[in-house]
Design a protein around this motif. Sequence first.
Motif, PDB file in Angstrom:
ATOM      1  N   LYS A 134      88.211  38.852 -48.481  1.00 45.08           N
ATOM      2  CA  LYS A 134      88.802  40.049 -47.871  1.00 45.08           C
ATOM      3  C   LYS A 134      87.678  41.045 -47.556  1.00 45.08           C
ATOM      4  N   LEU A 135      87.564  41.421 -46.304  1.00 41.53           N
ATOM      5  CA  LEU A 135      86.507  42.351 -45.883  1.00 41.53           C
ATOM      6  C   LEU A 135      87.101  43.666 -45.409  1.00 41.53           C
ATOM      7  N   ASP A 136      86.310  44.721 -45.547  1.00 42.83           N
ATOM      8  CA  ASP A 136      86.638  45.967 -44.835  1.00 42.83           C
ATOM      9  C   ASP A 136      86.014  45.791 -43.458  1.00 42.83           C
ATOM     10  N   GLY A 144      82.377  42.466 -41.474  1.00 35.65           N
ATOM     11  CA  GLY A 144      83.043  43.360 -42.417  1.00 35.65           C
ATOM     12  C   GLY A 144      82.197  43.480 -43.666  1.00 35.65           C
ATOM     13  N   HIS A 182      81.956  43.631 -47.952  1.00 31.51           N
ATOM     14  CA  HIS A 182      82.551  43.294 -49.249  1.00 31.51           C
ATOM     15  C   HIS A 182      81.504  43.602 -50.306  1.00 31.51           C
TER      16      HIS A 182
END
Length: 238
Positions: free
Chosen positions: A83-85, A181, A183
């Motif tokens: 899960k990345l921003d 992204g 992490h």
Amino acid sequence: MKKGTELYSGKAKSVYLTDDPDLLILHFRDDTSAFDGKKIQKLDRKGMVNNKFNAFIMGKLAEAGIPTHFQSLLNDQDSLVLKLDMIPVECVVRNIAAGSICRRLGVEEGIDLDPPTFEFFLKDDERGDPMINEYHIQAFGWAEKEHVERMKTLTFAVNDVLTALFSAAGMLLVDFKLEFGVHNGEVYLGDEFTPDGCRVWDVETREKLDKDRFRQDLGDVVESYELVGARLGLSFDG
Ligand code: ADP
Ligand code: UDP
């Protein structure tokens, strides 16, 4: 890994939470879109082909030392990812002129670009993904300065790896788009690398084998994606 709540549904993929807060499931749908979502069609097998194509390329990039979000192929249309921003910016490298650069600058399609060019676009369909530069990214806080540098370095590193890979299989990697992204403070390659987000031509005939087949109604869209995969040594069965 269990699919949890749907976090987001984009134009071609849906994103699901999992029981691990650090991991997401990307579901590759059969939906195909172009022109910022103005042209949409469902294409049989496309989700499966792109999911496996992406897994193959992400594997090659990881082998070459590029940090990617890809964890594992779960089934035909699902992959597990970190899960990345997401940074709301698209990084585009071009080795040969095609698409928007020809329209913007009036240059002829097919001209070799030496050095390869780099462009940033803001990920914003409503505004037609406008072209931006590093000053915009910093001034509007879309990414930190060192993350911008990292995205550029990684995008060129991806170009080196994939240009060689496609070339060895008799194909030209004309251009491509990447999304990154963050992490735990580190920049990772996110999203996907498939013929939906790049241009690939046959080296001899210069036949288009990518999403331009959909954009330009050339037919055999998914068949061409499979052909590109097969030439790279990828099998879509099983
Ligand atoms: P779009 O949003 O452009 O219509 P998609 O249909 O491909 O595109 O949707 C996938 C969405 O998932 C995109 O918004 C993309 O930025 C996001 N995404 C891709 N990889 C990750 C990741 N590892 N973590 C969080 N979001 C991701
Ligand atoms: N691209 C993409 N998503 C976008 C915009 C572009 O995947 O929202 C890819 C596109 O497939 C091509 C490269 O980025 O491989 C450069 O696209 P270009 O700027 O030429 O725009 P286009 O004419 O393809 O819309």
